[in-house]
Scaffold this motif. Sequence first.
Motif, PDB file in Angstrom:
ATOM      1  N   GLU A 148      52.105  -5.782 -52.136  1.00  0.00           N
ATOM      2  CA  GLU A 148      51.988  -6.329 -50.783  1.00  0.00           C
ATOM      3  C   GLU A 148      50.637  -7.024 -50.648  1.00  0.00           C
ATOM      4  OE1 GLU A 148      54.293  -3.508 -47.811  1.00  0.00           O
ATOM      5  OE2 GLU A 148      53.143  -2.328 -49.255  1.00  0.00           O
ATOM      6  N   PHE A 149      50.690  -8.330 -50.477  1.00  0.00           N
ATOM      7  CA  PHE A 149      49.480  -9.134 -50.330  1.00  0.00           C
ATOM      8  C   PHE A 149      49.148  -9.200 -48.840  1.00  0.00           C
ATOM      9  CE2 PHE A 149      51.259 -10.071 -54.359  1.00  0.00           C
ATOM     10  CZ  PHE A 149      50.231 -10.533 -55.183  1.00  0.00           C
ATOM     11  N   ILE A 150      47.982  -8.679 -48.468  1.00  0.00           N
ATOM     12  CA  ILE A 150      47.655  -8.448 -47.064  1.00  0.00           C
ATOM     13  C   ILE A 150      46.584  -9.413 -46.576  1.00  0.00           C
ATOM     14  CG2 ILE A 150      46.782  -6.740 -45.409  1.00  0.00           C
ATOM     15  CD1 ILE A 150      47.853  -4.586 -47.364  1.00  0.00           C
ATOM     16  N   LYS A 151      46.836  -9.960 -45.412  1.00  0.00           N
ATOM     17  CA  LYS A 151      45.863 -10.830 -44.756  1.00  0.00           C
ATOM     18  C   LYS A 151      45.407 -10.160 -43.465  1.00  0.00           C
ATOM     19  CE  LYS A 151      45.213 -15.476 -42.828  1.00  0.00           C
ATOM     20  NZ  LYS A 151      45.838 -16.799 -42.592  1.00  0.00           N
ATOM     21  N   VAL A 152      44.092 -10.079 -43.287  1.00  0.00           N
ATOM     22  CA  VAL A 152      43.513  -9.468 -42.087  1.00  0.00           C
ATOM     23  C   VAL A 152      42.546 -10.464 -41.466  1.00  0.00           C
ATOM     24  CG1 VAL A 152      42.174  -7.537 -41.174  1.00  0.00           C
ATOM     25  CG2 VAL A 152      43.681  -7.180 -43.127  1.00  0.00           C
TER      26      VAL A 152
END
Length: 263
Positions: free
Chosen positions: A29-33
């Motif tokens: 899961e590639f997460i952007k914050v």
Amino acid sequence: MKKILMLLVCGLLWAGVLRAQQTQYMVFEFIKVEKDQLFDYIEFKDLMEKVYRQALNDKRIKAWDFWSLQNGADEGDFQYIMVTTYDDPVKMMNGLDDEAMMEYTKIAYPHLSGTQVMALFEQSLSMRDMPMRLYMREIVSTDDNFQFRPGALASFDLMKAVEGKFEDYEKAEIEVFRPIHQKRIEQGLMGHWSFLRTALPQGSEAKSTHLTLNMYKDYMQFFNAQAYEDLSQTAEQRKAVNEGLNSRDQKWVYLATLENVVR
């Protein structure tokens, strides 16, 4: 003679069962914050480590790793990669639903009320975006005793097999590149390598078909590996390497540092 033949058959069947049991299935899961929520999310992922440890104790997962990205195709795309490992494809596809996650949170943090747990998850969902999720099956890996510890370094290389060369590419990774990585591990230039095939998404429009994981215990080992050149390769070996490289397109390379580990 019949007894010997029967023992051989049973041995082969048992070996097949063991290989099946050892197969790993991983969700990336590639997460952007958003930048103004990074500090809050750092606190949240530390909380999640304790939650996933409860899932590990319950045998719902095999491992959980949280990686902080150092670079990528576009540094603004993602900041983190979360990898959850399963020992079964059905478990991988089912994952951990919200109900299970909240139940494990209550176990990990018994002082929190149900309302507080709900508020915590709603806050986490509002501060992160997962624009890319990959479901993968490990095809082959190196023989090693690599220790997953905070501070370890990894290169996540997303690949796409050239149309019509899917089998050629997999054969190259298994028969050509794996021995090269195994040799590097034995020389102390690498910690671990594995080759995975994408289960979902699939189809001609999928951005990648495979992924290779190159792991190092620290930056020193990583930079030593980059500077190393194998001068002992024969012309035939170099030809095999070039053919393997031409059978795939290296889409993106993400360099990441391991921050949280559940194993």
